[in-house]
Design an enzyme around this catalytic site. Structure first.
Site, PDB file in Angstrom:
ATOM      1  CG  HIS A 175      -5.700  -1.901  -0.427  1.00  0.00           C
ATOM      2  ND1 HIS A 175      -4.975  -1.653  -1.570  1.00  0.00           N
ATOM      3  CD2 HIS A 175      -5.049  -1.259   0.578  1.00  0.00           C
ATOM      4  CE1 HIS A 175      -3.945  -0.885  -1.278  1.00  0.00           C
ATOM      5  NE2 HIS A 175      -3.958  -0.641   0.032  1.00  0.00           N
ATOM      6  CG  ASP A 179      -6.424  -2.448  -4.373  1.00  0.00           C
ATOM      7  OD1 ASP A 179      -6.967  -1.360  -4.098  1.00  0.00           O
ATOM      8  OD2 ASP A 179      -5.213  -2.670  -4.188  1.00  0.00           O
ATOM      9  CB  SER A 231      -0.960  -0.038   1.192  1.00  0.00           C
ATOM     10  OG  SER A 231      -1.987   0.916   1.065  1.00  0.00           O
TER      11      SER A 231
END
Length: 231
Positions: free
Chosen positions: A201, A171, A70
Site C-alpha cells: 500500500h 495490500d 488510498s
C-alpha cells in the site's frame, strides 16, 4: 495539500503527465466526520467550474480527471458519484484514476487476514479509521465504506467516468479493491484493473521502485486513451 510526500507525488504527476494538478485540502476526521470530506471535494470542483480563471491558461476544464490514492481514492469515487448526479456547467470529468482505494466492510476478507502485518495499514488501523470517520452508530457496511455492499448507491444509470483501478499484491485492502472493480463492471461502467503483485500500500511514494515508473506510465496511457475518446 500541506503534505510534503503528497506534494512530491503531485509534482511527479505534473512532470510526467503534462497535467495541471489541483490538490484538495479537505477536512480531516475525527474533528470532521462523514460527509465533510466528500463535501469539500465536490465544493472544489464547483468552485473551479464557476471560476475557471483561477487556473493557468493551459488548463482545459473540458478534459478533467479525478484521481486519488488510498483514502483519496475513496473520496474521488464519491465525488464522481456526486458529479454524475448533479452535473457541472463547464467542467467535464472524463476519467477516474483510483489508486489502491480505501474501501472496507463488516466482512473480513482473505487479504485482510493474510496480510494483516503488511506495511502502512492493518485491520486494527482501518477499523479505527472507519470508527472515527463514520456517523455514530454506523458499521463498516455504510455506503461510504462498502461501496459495493448491501447499502451501495446504484450507479448503473449514472454517467460515471471511465475508471482505472490499481492494486498491489501485498495490500490488505486488495480484495475490497477487486470487489469495487467487479461492481463497476456489473454496473455497466468501463473500468480497467492493473495489479502489481510485488507492491504494498502506497508503494508509489518510493521513486526507486520499478513499479513506480510503470505506474506513472500506465496512468499516462489511460489518460491519453480517455482524451482521444473526447477529441
Amino acid at each position: 495539500a500541506a503534505s510534503t510526500p503528497y506534494d512530491a507525488v503531485c509534482r511527479l504527476y505534473c512532470r510526467s503527465l503534462n497535467a495541471v494538478v489541483i490538490s484538495v485540502n479537505y477536512r480531516l476526521a475525527p474533528e470532521h466526520r462523514y460527509p465533510s470530506q466528500y463535501d469539500d471535494g465536490f465544493d472544489v470542483l464547483k468552485f473551479i467550474d464557476r471560476n475557471g480563471s483561477v487556473l493557468p491558461d493551459v488548463a482545459d476544464v473540458t478534459k478533467c480527471f479525478l484521481a486519488g490514492d488510498s483514502a483519496g481514492a475513496n473520496l474521488a469515487h464519491h465525488v464522481a458519484v456526486r458529479v454524475s448526479k448533479e452535473k457541472l456547467q463547464r467542467t467535464n470529468i472524463i476519467g477516474l484514476v483510483s489508486v489502491q482505494p480505501y474501501f472496507g466492510g463488516e466482512e473480513r476478507t482473505k487479504s485482510e487476514i493474510q496480510l494483516n502485518r503488511a506495511p502502512i495499514i492493518s485491520v486494527d488501523r482501518t477499523d479505527w479509521h472507519w470508527k472515527v470517520f463514520l456517523p455514530n452508530g454506523s458499521d463498516r457496511d455504510h455506503e461510504a465504506v462498502n461501496v459495493s455492499g448491501p447499502n451501495a448507491v446504484d450507479i448503473s444509470g449514472l454517467d460515471y467516468p471511465n475508471t482505472i483501478v490499481f492494486m498491489g499484491g501485498f495490500d490488505p485492502l486488495r480484495d475490497w479493491q477487486r470487489k469495487y472493480y467487479d461492481w463497476l463492471r456489473e454496473s455497466g461502467k468501463e473500468v480497467e484493473l492493473i495489479d502489481y503483485p510485488n507492491t504494498f500500500h502506497a508503494f508509489y511514494f518510493f521513486s526507486e521502485l520499478p513499479e513506480t515508473s510503470l505506474f506513472v506510465y500506465d496512468v499516462k496511457e489511460f489518460m491519453a486513451k480517455q482524451m482521444a475518446n473526447v477529441n
